[in-house]
Enzyme design. Structure first.
Site, PDB file in Angstrom:
ATOM      1  N   HIS A  52     -15.318  46.655  -4.405  1.00 56.16           N
ATOM      2  CA  HIS A  52     -15.964  45.582  -3.654  1.00 56.16           C
ATOM      3  C   HIS A  52     -17.353  46.001  -3.175  1.00 56.16           C
ATOM      4  CE1 HIS A  52     -15.227  47.937  -0.051  1.00 56.16           C
ATOM      5  NE2 HIS A  52     -13.988  48.132  -0.501  1.00 56.16           N
ATOM      6  N   ASP A 327     -12.279  52.058  -3.590  1.00 58.53           N
ATOM      7  CA  ASP A 327     -12.646  53.450  -3.871  1.00 58.53           C
ATOM      8  C   ASP A 327     -11.410  54.311  -4.106  1.00 58.53           C
ATOM      9  OD1 ASP A 327     -11.835  53.177  -1.234  1.00 58.53           O
ATOM     10  OD2 ASP A 327     -13.535  54.245  -0.356  1.00 58.53           O
TER      11      ASP A 327
END
Length: 418
Positions: A52, A327
Protein backbone atom coordinates in the site's frame (compact mmCIF):
# COMPACT_ATOMS: atom_id res chain seq x y z
CA UNK A 1 -3.29 -10.86 -28.72
CA UNK A 2 -0.29 -9.38 -30.44
CA UNK A 3 2.53 -11.75 -31.33
CA UNK A 4 5.96 -10.14 -31.40
CA UNK A 5 7.67 -11.18 -34.65
CA UNK A 6 10.74 -9.54 -36.20
CA UNK A 7 9.21 -8.23 -39.42
CA UNK A 8 9.22 -4.74 -40.88
CA UNK A 9 5.61 -3.87 -40.13
CA UNK A 10 6.28 -4.29 -36.43
CA UNK A 11 9.51 -2.32 -36.30
CA UNK A 12 8.03 0.48 -34.19
CA UNK A 13 6.38 -1.98 -31.84
CA UNK A 14 9.62 -3.90 -31.49
CA UNK A 15 11.25 -0.63 -30.53
CA UNK A 16 8.66 -0.11 -27.84
CA UNK A 17 9.36 -3.62 -26.65
CA UNK A 18 13.01 -2.63 -26.47
CA UNK A 19 12.17 0.42 -24.43
CA UNK A 20 10.07 -1.76 -22.11
CA UNK A 21 13.03 -3.64 -20.67
CA UNK A 22 12.59 -6.76 -22.79
CA UNK A 23 14.82 -5.89 -25.70
CA UNK A 24 16.92 -8.35 -27.65
CA UNK A 25 19.58 -9.65 -25.32
CA UNK A 26 22.60 -11.82 -25.71
CA UNK A 27 21.10 -14.26 -23.27
CA UNK A 28 21.74 -17.96 -23.49
CA UNK A 29 18.85 -20.36 -23.71
CA UNK A 30 18.56 -22.97 -20.93
CA UNK A 31 20.39 -25.53 -23.07
CA UNK A 32 23.23 -23.08 -23.69
CA UNK A 33 23.07 -23.61 -27.49
CA UNK A 34 21.41 -20.43 -28.70
CA UNK A 35 20.33 -17.03 -27.43
CA UNK A 36 16.65 -16.37 -26.73
CA UNK A 37 15.26 -13.97 -29.33
CA UNK A 38 13.04 -11.82 -27.17
CA UNK A 39 11.24 -10.43 -30.20
CA UNK A 40 9.62 -13.86 -30.41
CA UNK A 41 8.31 -13.72 -26.86
CA UNK A 42 4.62 -13.05 -26.32
CA UNK A 43 3.47 -11.69 -22.98
CA UNK A 44 0.74 -13.96 -21.64
CA UNK A 45 0.14 -12.96 -18.04
CA UNK A 46 1.27 -10.49 -15.37
CA UNK A 47 1.03 -10.73 -11.59
CA UNK A 48 1.65 -7.61 -9.51
CA UNK A 49 2.10 -7.83 -5.75
CA UNK A 50 2.35 -4.38 -4.19
CA UNK A 51 2.55 -2.70 -0.82
CA UNK A 52 0.00 0.00 0.00
CA UNK A 53 0.96 3.66 -0.30
CA UNK A 54 2.26 5.96 2.43
CA UNK A 55 0.14 6.08 5.57
CA UNK A 56 -0.01 7.44 9.09
CA UNK A 57 1.87 5.42 11.76
CA UNK A 58 0.22 2.41 13.38
CA UNK A 59 1.40 3.36 16.86
CA UNK A 60 2.80 6.78 17.89
CA UNK A 61 6.11 7.00 19.71
CA UNK A 62 5.87 7.97 23.41
CA UNK A 63 7.58 11.33 22.93
CA UNK A 64 6.75 14.66 24.56
CA UNK A 65 6.82 16.42 21.19
CA UNK A 66 4.35 14.54 19.00
CA UNK A 67 4.19 14.99 15.24
CA UNK A 68 0.97 16.67 14.14
CA UNK A 69 -1.01 14.66 11.59
CA UNK A 70 -3.37 17.18 10.03
CA UNK A 71 -6.56 15.77 8.42
CA UNK A 72 -5.63 17.72 5.28
CA UNK A 73 -3.05 14.98 4.72
CA UNK A 74 -5.97 12.68 3.89
CA UNK A 75 -7.42 14.80 1.06
CA UNK A 76 -8.16 12.78 -2.07
CA UNK A 77 -6.45 14.02 -5.27
CA UNK A 78 -9.18 14.23 -7.96
CA UNK A 79 -7.22 12.14 -10.49
CA UNK A 80 -7.12 9.19 -8.07
CA UNK A 81 -10.89 8.75 -7.87
CA UNK A 82 -12.17 5.44 -9.18
CA UNK A 83 -15.37 3.62 -8.26
CA UNK A 84 -15.04 0.18 -6.74
CA UNK A 85 -17.03 -2.37 -4.81
CA UNK A 86 -15.63 -4.88 -2.33
CA UNK A 87 -16.78 -8.49 -2.09
CA UNK A 88 -15.60 -11.60 -0.33
CA UNK A 89 -13.76 -14.20 -2.39
CA UNK A 90 -17.03 -15.83 -3.40
CA UNK A 91 -18.55 -12.56 -4.59
CA UNK A 92 -20.67 -12.06 -1.47
CA UNK A 93 -20.76 -9.16 1.00
CA UNK A 94 -17.54 -7.52 2.19
CA UNK A 95 -16.29 -9.11 5.42
CA UNK A 96 -15.93 -7.10 8.61
CA UNK A 97 -12.49 -5.52 9.02
CA UNK A 98 -11.13 -6.25 12.49
CA UNK A 99 -7.97 -4.26 11.77
CA UNK A 100 -9.82 -1.09 10.78
CA UNK A 101 -11.85 -1.35 13.99
CA UNK A 102 -8.59 -1.47 15.95
CA UNK A 103 -7.05 1.46 14.04
CA UNK A 104 -10.08 3.62 14.91
CA UNK A 105 -9.11 3.29 18.58
CA UNK A 106 -5.89 5.28 18.03
CA UNK A 107 -6.08 8.97 17.12
CA UNK A 108 -2.77 10.69 16.43
CA UNK A 109 -2.06 14.27 17.41
CA UNK A 110 -3.84 16.46 14.87
CA UNK A 111 -6.83 14.17 14.48
CA UNK A 112 -5.75 11.52 11.95
CA UNK A 113 -6.42 7.90 12.82
CA UNK A 114 -3.61 5.35 12.86
CA UNK A 115 -2.79 3.42 9.69
CA UNK A 116 -4.64 5.67 7.23
CA UNK A 117 -3.63 6.11 3.57
CA UNK A 118 -2.63 9.72 2.98
CA UNK A 119 -2.65 12.01 -0.04
CA UNK A 120 1.04 11.20 -0.53
CA UNK A 121 0.21 7.49 -0.50
CA UNK A 122 -2.63 7.99 -2.97
CA UNK A 123 -0.30 9.81 -5.34
CA UNK A 124 2.29 7.04 -5.00
CA UNK A 125 -0.28 4.41 -5.92
CA UNK A 126 -1.62 6.47 -8.82
CA UNK A 127 1.95 6.72 -10.13
CA UNK A 128 2.32 2.94 -9.88
CA UNK A 129 -0.91 2.55 -11.83
CA UNK A 130 0.38 4.95 -14.49
CA UNK A 131 3.56 2.89 -14.76
CA UNK A 132 1.50 -0.25 -15.30
CA UNK A 133 -0.58 1.55 -17.92
CA UNK A 134 2.56 2.58 -19.79
CA UNK A 135 3.98 -0.93 -19.62
CA UNK A 136 0.89 -2.98 -20.44
CA UNK A 137 -1.51 -0.66 -22.29
CA UNK A 138 0.55 1.95 -24.12
CA UNK A 139 3.95 0.40 -24.88
CA UNK A 140 2.42 -2.95 -25.81
CA UNK A 141 -1.28 -3.65 -26.48
CA UNK A 142 -1.65 -6.23 -23.71
CA UNK A 143 -4.52 -4.90 -21.60
CA UNK A 144 -7.61 -3.04 -22.74
CA UNK A 145 -7.36 0.71 -21.98
CA UNK A 146 -10.44 0.44 -19.74
CA UNK A 147 -11.09 -1.94 -16.86
CA UNK A 148 -12.35 -5.33 -17.98
CA UNK A 149 -13.08 -7.90 -15.24
CA UNK A 150 -12.40 -10.67 -17.76
CA UNK A 151 -8.82 -9.42 -18.07
CA UNK A 152 -7.97 -8.24 -14.56
CA UNK A 153 -8.48 -9.93 -11.18
CA UNK A 154 -8.04 -7.74 -8.10
CA UNK A 155 -7.53 -8.90 -4.54
CA UNK A 156 -6.65 -6.91 -1.43
CA UNK A 157 -6.33 -7.44 2.27
CA UNK A 158 -9.42 -6.17 4.07
CA UNK A 159 -7.93 -2.92 5.33
CA UNK A 160 -9.15 0.46 4.19
CA UNK A 161 -5.66 1.73 3.30
CA UNK A 162 -5.15 -1.25 0.98
CA UNK A 163 -8.56 -0.95 -0.65
CA UNK A 164 -7.96 2.77 -1.19
CA UNK A 165 -4.43 2.10 -2.47
CA UNK A 166 -5.94 -0.27 -5.01
CA UNK A 167 -8.46 2.40 -6.03
CA UNK A 168 -5.64 4.85 -6.75
CA UNK A 169 -3.66 2.25 -8.69
CA UNK A 170 -6.73 1.47 -10.82
CA UNK A 171 -7.23 5.19 -11.47
CA UNK A 172 -3.68 5.40 -12.78
CA UNK A 173 -3.97 2.20 -14.78
CA UNK A 174 -7.37 2.79 -16.38
CA UNK A 175 -7.85 6.57 -15.96
CA UNK A 176 -11.35 7.97 -15.56
CA UNK A 177 -14.15 5.69 -16.68
CA UNK A 178 -17.74 4.85 -15.90
CA UNK A 179 -18.52 1.69 -14.00
CA UNK A 180 -17.06 0.05 -10.95
CA UNK A 181 -14.18 -2.36 -10.40
CA UNK A 182 -14.57 -5.34 -8.08
CA UNK A 183 -11.96 -5.87 -5.36
CA UNK A 184 -11.99 -9.27 -3.68
CA UNK A 185 -10.99 -9.71 -0.06
CA UNK A 186 -11.11 -12.39 2.62
CA UNK A 187 -12.01 -12.86 6.26
CA UNK A 188 -9.18 -12.06 8.67
CA UNK A 189 -9.31 -15.63 9.97
CA UNK A 190 -8.35 -17.09 6.58
CA UNK A 191 -6.41 -14.26 4.89
CA UNK A 192 -3.19 -15.41 3.17
CA UNK A 193 -1.94 -12.08 1.79
CA UNK A 194 0.01 -11.53 5.01
CA UNK A 195 1.50 -13.81 7.70
CA UNK A 196 -1.67 -14.78 9.57
CA UNK A 197 -1.13 -15.28 13.29
CA UNK A 198 -4.87 -15.78 13.77
CA UNK A 199 -5.00 -18.89 11.60
CA UNK A 200 -1.46 -20.16 12.28
CA UNK A 201 -0.72 -20.64 15.95
CA UNK A 202 2.65 -22.22 15.30
CA UNK A 203 3.78 -19.16 13.35
CA UNK A 204 2.44 -16.90 16.10
CA UNK A 205 4.35 -18.74 18.82
CA UNK A 206 7.58 -19.01 16.81
CA UNK A 207 7.43 -15.33 15.87
CA UNK A 208 6.76 -14.25 19.44
CA UNK A 209 9.70 -16.25 20.74
CA UNK A 210 12.15 -15.20 18.04
CA UNK A 211 11.12 -11.54 18.23
CA UNK A 212 11.81 -11.58 21.96
CA UNK A 213 15.17 -13.26 21.33
CA UNK A 214 16.04 -10.84 18.50
CA UNK A 215 15.74 -7.79 20.74
CA UNK A 216 18.26 -9.30 23.16
CA UNK A 217 20.82 -10.12 20.47
CA UNK A 218 24.26 -8.48 20.91
CA UNK A 219 24.38 -5.26 18.93
CA UNK A 220 20.63 -5.00 18.49
CA UNK A 221 19.90 -4.53 22.19
CA UNK A 222 22.69 -1.97 22.60
CA UNK A 223 21.59 -0.02 19.53
CA UNK A 224 17.97 -0.04 20.69
CA UNK A 225 18.97 1.37 24.06
CA UNK A 226 21.14 4.00 22.33
CA UNK A 227 18.33 5.12 20.03
CA UNK A 228 15.68 5.20 22.77
CA UNK A 229 17.96 7.20 25.04
CA UNK A 230 18.90 9.54 22.21
CA UNK A 231 15.31 10.40 21.30
CA UNK A 232 14.00 10.47 24.87
CA UNK A 233 12.07 7.20 25.12
CA UNK A 234 12.14 5.36 28.44
CA UNK A 235 13.68 1.91 28.29
CA UNK A 236 10.57 0.55 29.97
CA UNK A 237 8.36 1.65 27.06
CA UNK A 238 7.32 -1.10 24.64
CA UNK A 239 9.13 0.28 21.61
CA UNK A 240 11.30 -1.83 19.31
CA UNK A 241 12.95 -1.17 15.96
CA UNK A 242 9.76 -2.12 14.09
CA UNK A 243 7.79 0.61 15.89
CA UNK A 244 10.63 3.09 15.42
CA UNK A 245 10.89 2.37 11.69
CA UNK A 246 7.12 2.58 11.26
CA UNK A 247 7.15 6.14 12.62
CA UNK A 248 10.37 7.25 10.93
CA UNK A 249 9.26 5.98 7.49
CA UNK A 250 5.82 7.60 7.81
CA UNK A 251 7.24 10.92 9.00
CA UNK A 252 10.01 11.01 6.38
CA UNK A 253 7.75 10.44 3.39
CA UNK A 254 5.43 13.24 4.59
CA UNK A 255 8.32 15.61 5.45
CA UNK A 256 7.22 15.58 9.10
CA UNK A 257 10.39 14.22 10.68
CA UNK A 258 11.16 17.08 13.07
CA UNK A 259 13.09 15.17 15.74
CA UNK A 260 16.82 15.65 14.97
CA UNK A 261 17.75 12.53 16.96
CA UNK A 262 15.29 10.35 15.03
CA UNK A 263 16.57 11.76 11.76
CA UNK A 264 20.14 11.05 12.83
CA UNK A 265 19.29 7.45 13.70
CA UNK A 266 17.01 6.81 10.69
CA UNK A 267 19.48 4.64 8.77
CA UNK A 268 20.42 2.62 11.85
CA UNK A 269 16.75 2.11 12.70
CA UNK A 270 16.00 0.68 9.25
CA UNK A 271 19.05 -1.59 9.30
CA UNK A 272 18.23 -2.95 12.75
CA UNK A 273 14.58 -3.47 11.79
CA UNK A 274 15.81 -5.53 8.83
CA UNK A 275 18.21 -7.43 11.10
CA UNK A 276 15.36 -8.23 13.48
CA UNK A 277 13.08 -9.33 10.65
CA UNK A 278 15.79 -11.63 9.28
CA UNK A 279 16.26 -13.10 12.74
CA UNK A 280 12.52 -13.66 13.18
CA UNK A 281 12.03 -15.10 9.67
CA UNK A 282 15.19 -17.09 9.06
CA UNK A 283 15.85 -17.93 5.43
CA UNK A 284 17.21 -21.28 6.58
CA UNK A 285 13.96 -21.95 8.46
CA UNK A 286 11.91 -23.19 5.53
CA UNK A 287 8.79 -23.82 7.59
CA UNK A 288 8.66 -20.25 8.94
CA UNK A 289 8.59 -18.81 5.42
CA UNK A 290 6.10 -21.47 4.34
CA UNK A 291 3.77 -20.50 7.17
CA UNK A 292 4.27 -16.77 6.51
CA UNK A 293 3.67 -16.65 2.75
CA UNK A 294 3.44 -20.26 1.53
CA UNK A 295 -0.33 -20.16 0.80
CA UNK A 296 0.05 -16.91 -1.14
CA UNK A 297 2.95 -18.33 -3.16
CA UNK A 298 0.69 -21.31 -3.88
CA UNK A 299 -1.89 -18.93 -5.38
CA UNK A 300 0.70 -17.19 -7.56
CA UNK A 301 2.07 -20.57 -8.62
CA UNK A 302 -1.44 -21.75 -9.46
CA UNK A 303 -2.06 -18.71 -11.66
CA UNK A 304 1.08 -19.54 -13.65
CA UNK A 305 0.13 -23.19 -14.04
CA UNK A 306 -3.44 -22.39 -15.12
CA UNK A 307 -2.17 -20.01 -17.78
CA UNK A 308 0.24 -22.51 -19.34
CA UNK A 309 -2.28 -25.38 -19.19
CA UNK A 310 -3.95 -25.58 -22.64
CA UNK A 311 -7.00 -27.27 -21.11
CA UNK A 312 -7.78 -24.30 -18.85
CA UNK A 313 -10.99 -22.55 -19.86
CA UNK A 314 -10.45 -18.88 -20.81
CA UNK A 315 -12.94 -17.84 -18.10
CA UNK A 316 -10.64 -19.34 -15.46
CA UNK A 317 -7.62 -17.15 -16.22
CA UNK A 318 -6.85 -13.45 -16.37
CA UNK A 319 -4.22 -11.38 -18.15
CA UNK A 320 -3.36 -9.52 -14.97
CA UNK A 321 -3.64 -10.31 -11.27
CA UNK A 322 -3.30 -7.45 -8.78
CA UNK A 323 -2.63 -8.13 -5.08
CA UNK A 324 -2.62 -5.35 -2.46
CA UNK A 325 -0.41 -6.54 0.40
CA UNK A 326 2.00 -5.32 3.07
CA UNK A 327 5.69 -5.02 3.92
CA UNK A 328 5.38 -8.12 6.11
CA UNK A 329 4.18 -10.00 3.02
CA UNK A 330 6.87 -8.81 0.66
CA UNK A 331 9.88 -9.34 2.91
CA UNK A 332 9.46 -13.13 3.31
CA UNK A 333 8.45 -13.39 -0.36
CA UNK A 334 11.70 -11.72 -1.39
CA UNK A 335 13.59 -14.13 0.86
CA UNK A 336 11.78 -17.08 -0.70
CA UNK A 337 12.70 -15.91 -4.21
CA UNK A 338 16.28 -15.11 -3.23
CA UNK A 339 16.08 -11.44 -4.22
CA UNK A 340 15.93 -9.61 -0.88
CA UNK A 341 18.03 -6.43 -1.15
CA UNK A 342 18.56 -5.93 2.61
CA UNK A 343 16.22 -2.92 2.59
CA UNK A 344 12.79 -2.64 4.16
CA UNK A 345 10.09 -2.77 1.44
CA UNK A 346 9.06 0.88 0.92
CA UNK A 347 5.56 2.24 0.51
CA UNK A 348 3.96 1.49 -2.90
CA UNK A 349 6.73 -0.91 -3.94
CA UNK A 350 5.78 -3.64 -6.42
CA UNK A 351 6.93 -7.18 -7.16
CA UNK A 352 5.93 -8.02 -10.73
CA UNK A 353 6.00 -11.42 -12.45
CA UNK A 354 5.68 -11.49 -16.24
CA UNK A 355 4.95 -14.77 -18.01
CA UNK A 356 6.05 -15.14 -21.65
CA UNK A 357 5.77 -17.85 -24.29
CA UNK A 358 8.28 -18.22 -27.12
CA UNK A 359 6.32 -18.28 -30.38
CA UNK A 360 8.51 -20.85 -32.14
CA UNK A 361 9.75 -23.19 -29.42
CA UNK A 362 6.57 -22.75 -27.30
CA UNK A 363 8.80 -22.60 -24.22
CA UNK A 364 7.63 -20.56 -21.24
CA UNK A 365 9.68 -17.96 -19.37
CA UNK A 366 9.23 -15.73 -16.33
CA UNK A 367 10.72 -12.29 -15.86
CA UNK A 368 10.71 -10.83 -12.36
CA UNK A 369 10.89 -7.17 -11.35
CA UNK A 370 11.14 -5.69 -7.87
CA UNK A 371 10.84 -1.95 -7.36
CA UNK A 372 11.22 -1.49 -11.12
CA UNK A 373 14.47 -3.46 -11.39
CA UNK A 374 15.01 -6.78 -13.15
CA UNK A 375 15.81 -9.63 -10.78
CA UNK A 376 17.45 -13.04 -11.08
CA UNK A 377 15.50 -15.38 -8.78
CA UNK A 378 17.31 -18.13 -6.94
CA UNK A 379 17.87 -21.13 -9.21
CA UNK A 380 17.46 -19.14 -12.43
CA UNK A 381 20.31 -18.87 -14.99
CA UNK A 382 19.50 -15.28 -15.90
CA UNK A 383 16.87 -12.56 -15.74
CA UNK A 384 14.74 -14.40 -18.28
CA UNK A 385 14.02 -17.55 -16.31
CA UNK A 386 12.67 -20.80 -17.78
CA UNK A 387 9.29 -21.42 -16.15
CA UNK A 388 10.22 -24.85 -14.80
CA UNK A 389 13.21 -23.41 -12.94
CA UNK A 390 11.12 -20.57 -11.54
CA UNK A 391 8.45 -23.02 -10.37
CA UNK A 392 11.15 -25.13 -8.73
CA UNK A 393 12.22 -22.08 -6.73
CA UNK A 394 8.65 -21.28 -5.69
CA UNK A 395 7.87 -24.90 -4.79
CA UNK A 396 10.42 -24.87 -1.96
CA UNK A 397 8.22 -22.46 0.00
CA UNK A 398 4.80 -22.77 -1.65
CA UNK A 399 2.29 -24.78 0.40
CA UNK A 400 -1.22 -26.00 -0.37
CA UNK A 401 -4.08 -25.16 2.03
CA UNK A 402 -3.91 -28.72 3.38
CA UNK A 403 -0.17 -28.54 4.02
CA UNK A 404 -0.62 -25.11 5.62
CA UNK A 405 -3.21 -26.46 8.06
CA UNK A 406 -0.84 -29.27 9.00
CA UNK A 407 2.08 -26.90 9.55
CA UNK A 408 -0.06 -24.56 11.64
CA UNK A 409 -1.79 -27.21 13.74
CA UNK A 410 -1.91 -26.40 17.46
CA UNK A 411 -0.70 -29.92 18.23
CA UNK A 412 2.61 -29.03 16.56
CA UNK A 413 3.27 -26.35 19.17
CA UNK A 414 3.67 -29.10 21.74
CA UNK A 415 5.78 -31.16 19.35
CA UNK A 416 8.06 -28.21 18.54
CA UNK A 417 8.32 -27.35 22.21
CA UNK A 418 9.56 -30.83 22.93
Amino acid sequence: MRVWVPVGVLTSLAYCFHQRRVALAEQRAPNGQRPVDRNLLELKMVQVVFRHGARSPLKPLPLEEQVEWNPKLLEIPPQTRFDYTVTNLAGGPKPHSHYDTEYRKTTLRGGVLAGQLTKVGMQQMFALGEKLRKNYVEDIPFLSPVYNPQEVFIRSTNMFRNLESTRCLLAGLFQHQKGSAVIHTDEASSEVLYPNYQSCWVLKEKTRGRKKAAISQPGISEDLEKVKTGVGINNGDDVDFFVLLDNVAAEQVHSLLNCPALERFAQLIEQRAVDMALYVVEQEDRESIQMAVGPFLHILEGNLLKTVDPTTAPSKTRKMYLYATHDVTLLPMLLALGIFDQKWPPFAVDLTMELYQHQESKEWFVQLFYNGKEQVPRGCPDKLCPLDKFLNTMSVYSVSPEKYRTLCSKTRIVELGE
